[in-house]
Design a protein around this motif. Structure first.
Motif, PDB file in Angstrom:
ATOM      1  N   VAL A  88       0.866  -1.188   0.000  1.00 46.84           N
ATOM      2  CA  VAL A  88       0.000   0.000   0.000  1.00 46.84           C
ATOM      3  C   VAL A  88       0.899   1.233   0.000  1.00 46.84           C
ATOM      4  N   ASN A  89       0.942   1.914  -1.128  1.00 42.13           N
ATOM      5  CA  ASN A  89       1.694   3.165  -1.246  1.00 42.13           C
ATOM      6  C   ASN A  89       0.801   4.291  -0.741  1.00 42.13           C
ATOM      7  N   ASN A  90       0.923   4.557   0.566  1.00 47.20           N
ATOM      8  CA  ASN A  90       0.032   5.537   1.203  1.00 47.20           C
ATOM      9  C   ASN A  90       0.754   6.832   1.587  1.00 47.20           C
ATOM     10  N   ALA A  91       2.074   6.771   1.845  1.00 49.91           N
ATOM     11  CA  ALA A  91       2.794   7.970   2.317  1.00 49.91           C
ATOM     12  C   ALA A  91       2.558   9.123   1.347  1.00 49.91           C
ATOM     13  N   GLY A  92       2.218  10.270   1.899  1.00 49.06           N
ATOM     14  CA  GLY A  92       1.961  11.424   1.036  1.00 49.06           C
ATOM     15  C   GLY A  92       1.964  12.704   1.842  1.00 49.06           C
ATOM     16  N   VAL A  93       2.229  13.808   1.143  1.00 50.41           N
ATOM     17  CA  VAL A  93       2.268  15.124   1.799  1.00 50.41           C
ATOM     18  C   VAL A  93       1.541  16.144   0.924  1.00 50.41           C
ATOM     19  N   GLY A  94       1.119  17.229   1.559  1.00 51.74           N
ATOM     20  CA  GLY A  94       0.438  18.275   0.796  1.00 51.74           C
ATOM     21  C   GLY A  94       0.733  19.657   1.345  1.00 51.74           C
ATOM     22  N   ARG A 132       6.892 -14.283  -8.258  1.00 53.57           N
ATOM     23  CA  ARG A 132       5.879 -15.183  -7.679  1.00 53.57           C
ATOM     24  C   ARG A 132       4.592 -15.221  -8.521  1.00 53.57           C
ATOM     25  N   LYS A 133       4.527 -14.357  -9.542  1.00 52.75           N
ATOM     26  CA  LYS A 133       3.301 -14.202 -10.345  1.00 52.75           C
ATOM     27  C   LYS A 133       2.085 -14.010  -9.440  1.00 52.75           C
ATOM     28  N   SER A 134       2.258 -13.158  -8.464  1.00 51.86           N
ATOM     29  CA  SER A 134       1.198 -12.942  -7.478  1.00 51.86           C
ATOM     30  C   SER A 134       1.481 -11.636  -6.735  1.00 51.86           C
ATOM     31  N   GLY A 135       0.437 -10.952  -6.355  1.00 58.00           N
ATOM     32  CA  GLY A 135       0.626  -9.747  -5.542  1.00 58.00           C
ATOM     33  C   GLY A 135      -0.405  -8.680  -5.869  1.00 58.00           C
ATOM     34  N   GLN A 136      -0.357  -7.642  -5.065  1.00 57.28           N
ATOM     35  CA  GLN A 136      -1.332  -6.564  -5.213  1.00 57.28           C
ATOM     36  C   GLN A 136      -0.705  -5.244  -4.755  1.00 57.28           C
ATOM     37  N   ILE A 137      -0.913  -4.206  -5.537  1.00 54.78           N
ATOM     38  CA  ILE A 137      -0.424  -2.875  -5.169  1.00 54.78           C
ATOM     39  C   ILE A 137      -1.623  -1.929  -5.106  1.00 54.78           C
ATOM     40  N   ILE A 138      -1.734  -1.241  -3.986  1.00 53.79           N
ATOM     41  CA  ILE A 138      -2.830  -0.282  -3.798  1.00 53.79           C
ATOM     42  C   ILE A 138      -2.185   1.090  -3.583  1.00 53.79           C
ATOM     43  N   ASN A 139      -2.431   2.017  -4.477  1.00 50.30           N
ATOM     44  CA  ASN A 139      -1.879   3.364  -4.347  1.00 50.30           C
ATOM     45  C   ASN A 139      -2.951   4.298  -3.792  1.00 50.30           C
ATOM     46  N   ILE A 140      -2.577   5.073  -2.784  1.00 49.53           N
ATOM     47  CA  ILE A 140      -3.517   6.055  -2.241  1.00 49.53           C
ATOM     48  C   ILE A 140      -3.237   7.381  -2.937  1.00 49.53           C
ATOM     49  N   ALA A 141      -4.108   7.747  -3.841  1.00 50.68           N
ATOM     50  CA  ALA A 141      -3.996   9.069  -4.495  1.00 50.68           C
ATOM     51  C   ALA A 141      -4.888  10.016  -3.720  1.00 50.68           C
ATOM     52  N   VAL A 180      -3.398  -4.115  -9.436  1.00 55.75           N
ATOM     53  CA  VAL A 180      -2.968  -2.748  -9.130  1.00 55.75           C
ATOM     54  C   VAL A 180      -4.205  -1.850  -9.116  1.00 55.75           C
ATOM     55  N   SER A 181      -4.380  -1.114  -8.027  1.00 56.19           N
ATOM     56  CA  SER A 181      -5.562  -0.252  -7.882  1.00 56.19           C
ATOM     57  C   SER A 181      -5.143   1.095  -7.324  1.00 56.19           C
ATOM     58  N   ALA A 212     -12.070   0.510   2.539  1.00 60.18           N
ATOM     59  CA  ALA A 212     -12.003   0.366   1.075  1.00 60.18           C
ATOM     60  C   ALA A 212     -10.756  -0.420   0.671  1.00 60.18           C
ATOM     61  N   CYS A 213      -9.644  -0.151   1.357  1.00 58.83           N
ATOM     62  CA  CYS A 213      -8.407  -0.887   1.030  1.00 58.83           C
ATOM     63  C   CYS A 213      -8.574  -2.364   1.366  1.00 58.83           C
ATOM     64  N   TYR A 214      -9.230  -2.650   2.473  1.00 53.58           N
ATOM     65  CA  TYR A 214      -9.434  -4.063   2.810  1.00 53.58           C
ATOM     66  C   TYR A 214     -10.384  -4.722   1.812  1.00 53.58           C
ATOM     67  N   TYR A 215     -11.367  -3.966   1.336  1.00 54.03           N
ATOM     68  CA  TYR A 215     -12.229  -4.515   0.273  1.00 54.03           C
ATOM     69  C   TYR A 215     -11.345  -4.957  -0.906  1.00 54.03           C
ATOM     70  N   LEU A 216     -10.416  -4.091  -1.311  1.00 48.83           N
ATOM     71  CA  LEU A 216      -9.549  -4.429  -2.453  1.00 48.83           C
ATOM     72  C   LEU A 216      -8.703  -5.660  -2.141  1.00 48.83           C
ATOM     73  N   ALA A 217      -8.185  -5.705  -0.907  1.00 46.80           N
ATOM     74  CA  ALA A 217      -7.311  -6.821  -0.519  1.00 46.80           C
ATOM     75  C   ALA A 217      -8.080  -8.134  -0.435  1.00 46.80           C
ATOM     76  N   SER A 218      -9.387  -8.051  -0.327  1.00 45.79           N
ATOM     77  CA  SER A 218     -10.165  -9.281  -0.122  1.00 45.79           C
ATOM     78  C   SER A 218     -11.095  -9.579  -1.297  1.00 45.79           C
ATOM     79  N   GLU A 219     -11.029  -8.774  -2.357  1.00 39.36           N
ATOM     80  CA  GLU A 219     -11.955  -8.999  -3.474  1.00 39.36           C
ATOM     81  C   GLU A 219     -11.598 -10.296  -4.209  1.00 39.36           C
ATOM     82  N   SER A 220     -12.532 -10.752  -5.013  1.00 32.18           N
ATOM     83  CA  SER A 220     -12.371 -12.004  -5.754  1.00 32.18           C
ATOM     84  C   SER A 220     -11.069 -12.006  -6.551  1.00 32.18           C
ATOM     85  N   GLU A 221     -10.447 -13.171  -6.626  1.00 33.05           N
ATOM     86  CA  GLU A 221      -9.211 -13.308  -7.409  1.00 33.05           C
ATOM     87  C   GLU A 221      -9.467 -13.076  -8.903  1.00 33.05           C
TER      88      GLU A 221
END
Ligand SMILES: NC(=O)c1ccc[n+]([C@@H]2O[C@H](COP(=O)([O-])OP(=O)(O)OC[C@H]3O[C@@H](n4cnc5c(N)ncnc54)[C@H](OP(=O)(O)O)[C@@H]3O)[C@@H](O)[C@H]2O)c1
Length: 245
Positions: A88-94, A132-141, A180-181, A212-221
């Motif tokens: 989860v790429n969440n670190a951010g500044v504004g 591993r041909k497996s994984g998930q990346i969630i970016n917080i924009a 990737v989401s 919402a992030c957990y929804y993404l992490a747990s959604e159907s394969e």
């Protein structure tokens, strides 16, 4: 509750939305690697995670703009857990000002964390996921990655970059079955950007984004949700962006 123990790296995990994502994942049996610069704050979050049975946690103080520190984050995660299932790429500044009042330092400050940080952490995590041909990346924009707003030129530009990065990364990684989401929240009650947000009924909380992030992490394969835009159901509050010169 998911019984398969996955491992997630969460950047910006020391407070706000990243802390909420870490606790949400841990409560759902996902081991969490907590990354941010402030070690003391990370230790506090780690203590909260430790009260949750079954899951393991690791803190790796990391500045996401520092390539060596990012490599160290990935190496320590692999050493401890043997794999990275979710990033989860969440670190951010504004910072928020009229366009002509921004300095080049403001530009580098926001683009370094918001864009270079997402690029660097992804760059060093992706090879493990590809292997591993497996994984998930969630970016917080942000909703600022979809729209513009007054005083938001540079922040919105950096978050539009995160959205564009995400859509292209999806294409790079599709053949390796890596999801990737991007998540684009409206205003959330945190100390983000020095803003002072009056908390009222219906304010969006960090936990709403974590959900919402957990929804993404747990959604159907079978599926790979591209974008999640989160807006408040009702929003009567005023935001003081505490404009800095
Ligand atoms: N709050 C909102 O209204 C809102 C709305 C939409 C999107 N977002 C996005 O959500 C994300 C989290 O925001 P938040 O509201 O939770 O803000 P926050 O409370 O200010 O937290 C920001 C996090 O990012 C970390 N961080 C900042 N610079 C870093 C660096 N160079 N290296 C590593 N970590 C760094 C901070 O930790 P350290 O200081 O310890 O490094 C902290 O954990 C950001 O990407 C933000 O753009 C926020």
């Amino acid at each position: 509750m998911n019984d398969i123990i996955k491992t997630a790296i969460i950047t910006g995990a020391s407070r706000g939305i990243g802390k909420a994502i870490s606790l949400k994942f841990a409560a759902n049996n996902i081991n969490v690697v907590l990354a941010a610069r402030d070690k003391t704050q990370l230790e506090r979050v780690q203590e909260e995670v430790k009260s949750i049975p079954k899951v393991k946690t690791l803190i790796v103080p990391t500045d996401v703009t520092n390539e060596e520190q990012v490599k160290n984050l990935v190496r320590k995660t692999i050493d401890q857990f043997g794999k990275i299932d979710i990033l989860v790429n969440n670190a951010g500044v504004g910072r928020f000002k009229r366009a002509d009042e921004f300095t080049l330092e403001d530009y580098h400050y926001m683009f370094d964390v918001n864009v270079k940080g997402v690029f660097l952490v992804s760059k060093y995590v992706v090879p493990h996921m590809v292997a591993r041909k497996s994984g998930q990346i969630i970016n917080i924009a942000s909703i600022a990655g979809k729209n513009g707003f007054k005083t938001g030129t540079l922040y919105a530009a950096s978050k539009h970059a995160v959205v564009g990065y995400t859509w292209s990364l999806r294409e790079d990684l599709k053949e390796y079955k890596i999801k990737v989401s991007v998540v684009c929240p409206g205003s959330v009650v945190t100390g983000f950007g020095g803003k002072k947000t009056e908390k009222v009924d219906w304010s969006m909380e960090p936990e709403d984004v974590a959900h919402a992030c957990y929804y993404l992490a747990s959604e159907s394969e079978n599926v790979n949700t591209a974008e999640v835009i989160i807006k408040p159901r009702y929003n009567p509050r005023k935001i003081d962006w505490n404009l800095r010169k």
